[in-house]
Design a protein around this motif. Sequence first.
Motif, PDB file in Angstrom:
ATOM      1  N   GLY A   1       1.014  -0.987  -0.001  1.00  0.00           N
ATOM      2  CA  GLY A   1      -0.126  -0.085  -0.112  1.00  0.00           C
ATOM      3  C   GLY A   1       0.493   0.994   0.273  1.00  0.00           C
ATOM      4  O   GLY A   1       2.113   1.232   0.363  1.00  0.00           O
ATOM      5  N   PRO A   2       0.452   2.468  -0.442  1.00  0.00           N
ATOM      6  CA  PRO A   2       1.267   3.449  -0.104  1.00  0.00           C
ATOM      7  C   PRO A   2       1.942   4.302   0.852  1.00  0.00           C
ATOM      8  O   PRO A   2       0.603   4.307   1.772  1.00  0.00           O
ATOM      9  N   LEU A   3       3.039   4.282   0.455  1.00  0.00           N
ATOM     10  CA  LEU A   3       3.486   4.410   1.540  1.00  0.00           C
ATOM     11  C   LEU A   3       2.959   5.909   2.559  1.00  0.00           C
ATOM     12  O   LEU A   3       3.317   7.013   1.836  1.00  0.00           O
ATOM     13  N   ALA A   4       2.879   6.107   4.140  1.00  0.00           N
ATOM     14  CA  ALA A   4       2.206   7.385   4.684  1.00  0.00           C
ATOM     15  C   ALA A   4       3.058   7.348   5.730  1.00  0.00           C
ATOM     16  O   ALA A   4       3.050   8.561   6.133  1.00  0.00           O
ATOM     17  N   ALA A   5       3.700   6.285   6.192  1.00  0.00           N
ATOM     18  CA  ALA A   5       4.209   6.929   7.127  1.00  0.00           C
ATOM     19  C   ALA A   5       5.983   6.165   7.372  1.00  0.00           C
ATOM     20  O   ALA A   5       6.259   5.134   6.990  1.00  0.00           O
ATOM     21  N   LEU A   6       7.048   6.664   7.641  1.00  0.00           N
ATOM     22  CA  LEU A   6       8.614   6.267   7.968  1.00  0.00           C
ATOM     23  C   LEU A   6       8.858   6.670   9.440  1.00  0.00           C
ATOM     24  O   LEU A   6       9.061   7.411   9.351  1.00  0.00           O
TER      25      LEU A   6
END
Length: 255
Positions: A87-92
């Motif tokens: 899924g789309p990366l929203a947090a690192l």
Amino acid sequence: MHGSVAHSDRRESAIVTGAAGALGRATALRLGHDGFAVGILDLPGDELSETASQLASAGIAHHVLEVDLRDTDAIAAALRDADEAIGPLAALVNNAAIYPSRAFLDIPIDEYDDVVAVNQRAYFAAAQTAARLMAPHKRGAIVNVGSITWHGGWSNLASYISTKGAAVALTRALSRELGTHGIRVNAVAPGAFPTKAESIQGDQQEYSRFVIEHQALKRRGNPAEFAAVVSFLVGDDSSFVTGQTINIDGGWVME
């Protein structure tokens, strides 16, 4: 790099580096319970496998990413892989760190270079790839893990402490530049949580007494308490918070 996917349903994803350790594992579990699919990034081994096992037992969608953080190309490939797979990366969460203990006068430059590669250059590289993936969506959150040691310095940890100060400086620079893309960047500075890092301190009971003496709260912290603050910083409740550093240390450092 080796990756494996479990229970992917293409929700938004979060990447946690150093996910084999106690703080990284607690963070991965918390973000998974928050609804993220979680990419767990670390060196291969039993500890990373244990993190994956706990995520699987909790029914959390996850992606195992076996990466040497000294390899910036592998970091970029891993983040892109996770973005595509779960899924789309929203947090690192830039959490991984190494912490060799040695007197400053005795530190070999090769050892210092390794610390900078893992604790500083990898943070920069991961944040850059993450921001490139987040920018088209005009949202995202990055958390860099510093340390309270950069406030006052600790003996025999000059390499580590210098990189933790750099994590805070990077946080401030990126928050200013990435805000126009809707990306928030914050830092956390943990105190002395009971993790394997304490193995460098010698007498564990004496060190625990030292920690509690300096904290306002007279008990040791739990990794879940660290993870709760990270959860806040990547979640919607902190939507107007960026460029900040939060000490998670039981009131050891106050500023």
